[in-house]
Design a protein around this motif. Structure first.
Motif, PDB file in Angstrom:
ATOM      1  N   ASP A 131       0.846  -1.194   0.000  1.00 11.45           N
ATOM      2  CA  ASP A 131       0.000   0.000   0.000  1.00 11.45           C
ATOM      3  C   ASP A 131       0.884   1.247   0.000  1.00 11.45           C
ATOM      4  N   ALA A 132       0.762   2.066  -1.051  1.00 14.10           N
ATOM      5  CA  ALA A 132       1.605   3.251  -1.178  1.00 14.10           C
ATOM      6  C   ALA A 132       1.321   4.248  -0.051  1.00 14.10           C
ATOM      7  N   ASP A 133       0.123   4.201   0.528  1.00 17.00           N
ATOM      8  CA  ASP A 133      -0.211   5.121   1.618  1.00 17.00           C
ATOM      9  C   ASP A 133       0.685   4.913   2.834  1.00 17.00           C
ATOM     10  N   LEU A 134       1.122   3.658   3.023  1.00 13.81           N
ATOM     11  CA  LEU A 134       1.998   3.378   4.166  1.00 13.81           C
ATOM     12  C   LEU A 134       3.305   4.148   4.044  1.00 13.81           C
ATOM     13  N   MET A 135       3.811   4.231   2.821  1.00 14.88           N
ATOM     14  CA  MET A 135       5.052   4.963   2.586  1.00 14.88           C
ATOM     15  C   MET A 135       4.827   6.457   2.839  1.00 14.88           C
ATOM     16  N   ARG A 136       3.698   6.928   2.308  1.00 10.37           N
ATOM     17  CA  ARG A 136       3.393   8.357   2.499  1.00 10.37           C
ATOM     18  C   ARG A 136       3.263   8.655   3.986  1.00 10.37           C
ATOM     19  N   ALA A 137       2.617   7.748   4.709  1.00  3.70           N
ATOM     20  CA  ALA A 137       2.438   7.952   6.146  1.00  3.70           C
ATOM     21  C   ALA A 137       3.793   8.021   6.830  1.00  3.70           C
ATOM     22  N   SER A 138       4.686   7.113   6.455  1.00  6.00           N
ATOM     23  CA  SER A 138       6.011   7.074   7.066  1.00  6.00           C
ATOM     24  C   SER A 138       6.767   8.377   6.785  1.00  6.00           C
ATOM     25  N   LEU A 139       6.721   8.805   5.521  1.00  6.48           N
ATOM     26  CA  LEU A 139       7.408  10.046   5.161  1.00  6.48           C
ATOM     27  C   LEU A 139       6.759  11.224   5.895  1.00  6.48           C
ATOM     28  N   GLY A 140       5.421  11.193   5.974  1.00  7.12           N
ATOM     29  CA  GLY A 140       4.686  12.275   6.626  1.00  7.12           C
ATOM     30  C   GLY A 140       5.016  12.360   8.117  1.00  7.12           C
ATOM     31  N   LEU A 141       5.373  11.202   8.696  1.00  6.80           N
ATOM     32  CA  LEU A 141       5.714  11.204  10.117  1.00  6.80           C
ATOM     33  C   LEU A 141       7.181  11.560  10.336  1.00  6.80           C
ATOM     34  N   GLY A 142       7.861  11.938   9.271  1.00  7.74           N
ATOM     35  CA  GLY A 142       9.210  12.473   9.421  1.00  7.74           C
ATOM     36  C   GLY A 142      10.330  11.492   9.184  1.00  7.74           C
ATOM     37  N   ALA A 143      10.017  10.275   8.727  1.00  3.49           N
ATOM     38  CA  ALA A 143      11.101   9.322   8.459  1.00  3.49           C
ATOM     39  C   ALA A 143      11.813   9.709   7.163  1.00  3.49           C
ATOM     40  N   SER A 144      13.101   9.372   7.078  1.00  2.00           N
ATOM     41  CA  SER A 144      13.845   9.689   5.856  1.00  2.00           C
ATOM     42  C   SER A 144      13.417   8.717   4.754  1.00  2.00           C
ATOM     43  N   VAL A 145      13.775   9.065   3.501  1.00  2.00           N
ATOM     44  CA  VAL A 145      13.416   8.218   2.363  1.00  2.00           C
ATOM     45  C   VAL A 145      14.027   6.834   2.540  1.00  2.00           C
ATOM     46  N   PHE A 146      15.299   6.805   2.950  1.00  2.00           N
ATOM     47  CA  PHE A 146      15.982   5.522   3.093  1.00  2.00           C
ATOM     48  C   PHE A 146      15.345   4.685   4.200  1.00  2.00           C
ATOM     49  N   TYR A 147      15.038   5.350   5.316  1.00  2.00           N
ATOM     50  CA  TYR A 147      14.427   4.651   6.447  1.00  2.00           C
ATOM     51  C   TYR A 147      13.063   4.093   6.037  1.00  2.00           C
ATOM     52  N   THR A 148      12.301   4.892   5.313  1.00  2.00           N
ATOM     53  CA  THR A 148      10.985   4.456   4.850  1.00  2.00           C
ATOM     54  C   THR A 148      11.105   3.245   3.941  1.00  2.00           C
ATOM     55  N   PHE A 149      12.064   3.322   3.019  1.00  2.00           N
ATOM     56  CA  PHE A 149      12.260   2.198   2.107  1.00  2.00           C
ATOM     57  C   PHE A 149      12.593   0.933   2.885  1.00  2.00           C
ATOM     58  N   ARG A 150      13.516   1.086   3.804  1.00  2.00           N
ATOM     59  CA  ARG A 150      14.016  -0.084   4.511  1.00  2.00           C
ATOM     60  C   ARG A 150      12.934  -0.678   5.420  1.00  2.00           C
ATOM     61  N   ARG A 151      12.262   0.153   6.208  1.00  2.00           N
ATOM     62  CA  ARG A 151      11.334  -0.352   7.214  1.00  2.00           C
ATOM     63  C   ARG A 151       9.951  -0.660   6.647  1.00  2.00           C
ATOM     64  N   VAL A 152       9.537   0.073   5.620  1.00  2.00           N
ATOM     65  CA  VAL A 152       8.178  -0.114   5.118  1.00  2.00           C
ATOM     66  C   VAL A 152       8.160  -0.946   3.836  1.00  2.00           C
ATOM     67  N   TYR A 153       8.956  -0.519   2.848  1.00  2.00           N
ATOM     68  CA  TYR A 153       8.861  -1.177   1.544  1.00  2.00           C
ATOM     69  C   TYR A 153       9.628  -2.491   1.509  1.00  2.00           C
ATOM     70  N   LEU A 154      10.892  -2.406   1.889  1.00  2.00           N
ATOM     71  CA  LEU A 154      11.743  -3.605   1.804  1.00  2.00           C
ATOM     72  C   LEU A 154      11.201  -4.716   2.704  1.00  2.00           C
ATOM     73  N   SER A 155      10.768  -4.358   3.890  1.00  2.00           N
ATOM     74  CA  SER A 155      10.326  -5.402   4.827  1.00  2.00           C
ATOM     75  C   SER A 155       9.086  -6.113   4.297  1.00  2.00           C
ATOM     76  N   GLN A 156       8.248  -5.377   3.525  1.00  2.00           N
ATOM     77  CA  GLN A 156       7.049  -6.034   2.989  1.00  2.00           C
ATOM     78  C   GLN A 156       7.367  -6.875   1.752  1.00  2.00           C
ATOM     79  N   SER A 157       8.449  -6.515   1.038  1.00  2.00           N
ATOM     80  CA  SER A 157       8.780  -7.285  -0.170  1.00  2.00           C
ATOM     81  C   SER A 157       9.823  -8.359   0.111  1.00  2.00           C
ATOM     82  N   LEU A 158      10.345  -8.343   1.358  1.00  2.00           N
ATOM     83  CA  LEU A 158      11.440  -9.262   1.692  1.00  2.00           C
ATOM     84  C   LEU A 158      11.102 -10.744   1.506  1.00  2.00           C
ATOM     85  N   PRO A 159       9.912 -11.203   1.937  1.00  2.00           N
ATOM     86  CA  PRO A 159       9.624 -12.641   1.754  1.00  2.00           C
ATOM     87  C   PRO A 159       9.684 -13.061   0.286  1.00  2.00           C
TER      88      PRO A 159
END
Lengths: 350, 274
Positions: free
Chosen positions: B166-194
């Motif tokens: 869900d792209a909204d999760l990334m937006r939420a993470s960025l909106g809460l002040g996380a960096s792009v790299f942190y967002t990628f790692r914690r939100v995107y990568l972790s969901q695509s990791l399996p």
């Protein structure tokens, strides 16, 4: 004559024809030949076996499956084959393993072929050669010997040799100065094998490709991927006929033979021997050579006028080419020492 | 009742998997005269070429897997960003070679990569290199061919997983002040990791068993395990030595999985769940 009696007459004639056909089919012996299939088997059936009809023999054509197929057939004692077609080295191996029926030289006329081809348990029926092939455009001076193949200063460029090591040890010894007549006696000593490997090690960096099949190396030369290769004569002829500028050196080429062997339990041995004898006749040999591109085993095939002068230049057993070549020794390839050497070879290229 | 229903499946597994493997193991302990022996194994261990070939096979599979993971991940991600119609075309382009025989594709690479091939002609013609490069009949060519064949196995599971993120999760993470790299790692990568892990295992295991590509593009010197097995069958005309190699290799791969299994659950990887 009424229509009715004409019809009866025709029927009677037809039944007589059918009857006689059935009679002759019964009298015919079927000889089973296990070959390579494809064009080669076709050339054998229509060339070498052209006289089968005269001998009242019908030939059943089967696929041998190469050496693994033949060995499996011989070892299992499976019935059905009379003649199988395989390289001389493998014939010798099968002969040493005691799997073959002796060739009956009271039926087969030995004098039709050179003595080296008339072995106790197998018989040479056609020939091929592996020699040095080179890109004509790249070399102003024609490479003459295996020493030239090894000389990367004078003849720069990419090389290719067989990945199983066929003819590689022989070429290495010749390049190292061993006389052609001493190649196999040298190889049969462990010092000789070491000497060949030492020489091979020298050339190894220049070998761009270790080829796995004749089709591979033909493509490599056709595409200009390599500049020199250990190459089969038949493929060199095909390239030349296609107008590709590839030269083939008969000097120091390795003349090898394909032999026919008969399993111990061959069902129609006598008919098969007669068929083999007819296969060695000059005309059959010549027709086979024209169809297949393989060299005839009977040198008289060249006197029949069937083989053109152009084709003769490509024949391994044409007198002019024969004199320049080294005769491959099947007893070397069938030995345990050879098996160990080719295992060592596969580590060399790994 | 459920156990009873699984019987046919078990019977199929037994007939098609367990029996042949057991037979293979049995063959590896039999010599050419039919008597029981461990000679097939002692010969292999004494002979350095097997170890060399196993190392090469594993290294090759690892490098191919790594390249596929990096390229496949980037590609799958890029496709999710495309407009719908372009996604369809891109996926078709990934799938198209997937439907072509590996043999045909391998020969196509031979034509492209050889000394007078298209790629070298362009490189030499544009004066980028003075001499044609050795792109094929070696390890480089083998890798190129293998990566091409393996890439779809990486792209498809990754694309399927990335579609569901869900792209909204990334937006939420960025909106809460996380960096792009942190967002990628914690939100995107972790969901695509399996799916990435599934792709990696799939590509790695399939790469271990390659035969055609190294045989055609390796110039005879890239001797992977499958080629050693073929060589032994041809050289000895006897199943014992070749079976012993297969058994040793099977054990090595199982061992590898046992190690991987300590960190990741294999079942969960193939179910595509985190």
């Amino acid at each position: 004559m009424s229509n009715k009696s004409r019809l009866i007459g025709a029927l009677a004639a037809a039944s007589m024809l059918l009857g006689s056909a059935a009679f002759s089919a019964q009298a015919q012996t079927t000889v089973t030949y296990a070959g390579w299939g494809g064009h080669t088997s076709e050339s054998v059936l229509t060339g070498l076996f052209a006289d089968a009809g005269k001998l009242n023999v019908s030939v059943r054509d089967e696929l041998s499956g190469g050496w693994s197929g033949i060995k499996a057939h011989l070892v299992s004692g499976a019935p059905g084959w009379d003649i199988a077609d395989i390289g001389f080295a493998r014939c010798e191996e099968a002969s040493q393993a005691g799997l073959l029926m002796p060739i009956d030289y009271s039926i087969i006329d030995k004098s039709k072929i050179p003595a080296a081809l008339a072995q106790e348990n197998y018989i040479g029926t056609y020939t091929f050669s592996y020699g040095l092939a080179y890109q004509k455009k790249n070399y102003a001076e024609v490479p003459q010997t295996w020493a030239d193949f090894w000389d990367v200063q004078k003849y720069p460029g990419r090389r290719s040799m067989n990945a199983q090591g066929l003819y590689a040890l022989e070429a290495a010894l010749l390049a190292d100065g061993v006389k052609p007549e001493d190649v196999y006696s040298t190889l049969k000593t462990s010092d000789g094998v070491d000497r060949a490997f030492k020489k091979l090690e020298e050339l190894r960096p220049a070998i761009a490709v270790w080829w796995r099949s004749p089709a591979d190396v033909m493509q490599l030369m056709r595409d200009g991927e390599v500049d020199m290769a250990v190459f089969p004569n038949g493929r060199a002829m095909t390239l030349a006929l296609d107008g590709i500028e590839v030269g083939f050196q008969w000097n120091q080429a390795f003349l090898d033979m394909t032999g026919w062997l008969m399993p111990k339990n061959a069902p129609n041995a006598e008919a098969a021997m007669k068929l083999i004898d007819s296969a060695l006749d000059p005309v059959n040999q010549a027709n086979f050579a024209v169809k297949s591109g393989y060299g005839p085993a009977n040198p008289k095939a060249f006197d029949t006028g069937i083989i053109s002068a152009d084709l003769m230049a490509w024949m391994p057993t044409a007198p002019e080419n024969l004199a320049k070549q080294v005769l491959v020794d099947p007893t070397w390839y069938a030995s345990d020492a050879a098996r160990a050497a080719y295992e060592r070879f596969s580590k060399l290229i790994q | 009742m459920l156990a009873l229903l699984s019987l046919p499946a078990l019977a199929v597994m037994a007939a098609l998997l367990f029996v042949p493997v057991a037979w293979l193991v049995a063959l590896s302990f039999i010599d050419e005269h039919g008597s029981v022996t461990i000679a097939n194994y002692s010969r292999l261990l004494a002979d350095g070429s097997l170890f060399k070939s196993m190392t090469l096979t594993v290294q090759l599979a690892l490098v191919v897997t790594l390249i596929c993971a990096v390229v496949g991940y980037t590609l799958a991600y890029a496709i999710t960003l495309m407009p719908r119609w372009l996604q369809t075309i891109s996926l078709a382009l990934v799938a198209l070679p997937f439907w072509t025989s590996a043999l045909v594709r391998t020969y196509a690479w031979l034509v492209l990569l050889q000394r007078k091939g298209v790629i070298n002609k362009i490189l030499v013609g544009s004066d980028l290199v003075s001499e044609p490069l050795h792109l094929v009949h070696n390890l480089v060519g083998t890798m190129i061919g293998m990566v091409h064949i393996m890439l779809p196995f990486m792209v498809f599971p990754l694309y399927a997983a990335m579609q569901r993120i869900d792209a909204d999760l990334m937006r939420a993470s960025l909106g809460l002040g996380a960096s792009v790299f942190y967002t990628f790692r914690r939100v995107y990568l972790s969901q695509s990791l399996p799916s990435l892990a599934a792709g990696i295992i799939l590509v790695f295991v399939l790469s271990l068993g390659f035969y055609i590509t190294p045989a055609i593009l390796g110039g005879g010197r890239v001797m992977v395990i499958a080629m050693i097995i073929e060589r032994d069958v041809n050289l000895h005309l006897n199943w014992g030595p070749a079976s012993a190699i297969a058994v040793l290799f099977l054990l090595s791969v199982l061992g590898l999985f046992a190690i991987v299994g300590r960190f990741l659950s294999v079942e969960r990887i193939f179910q595509g769940r985190a």
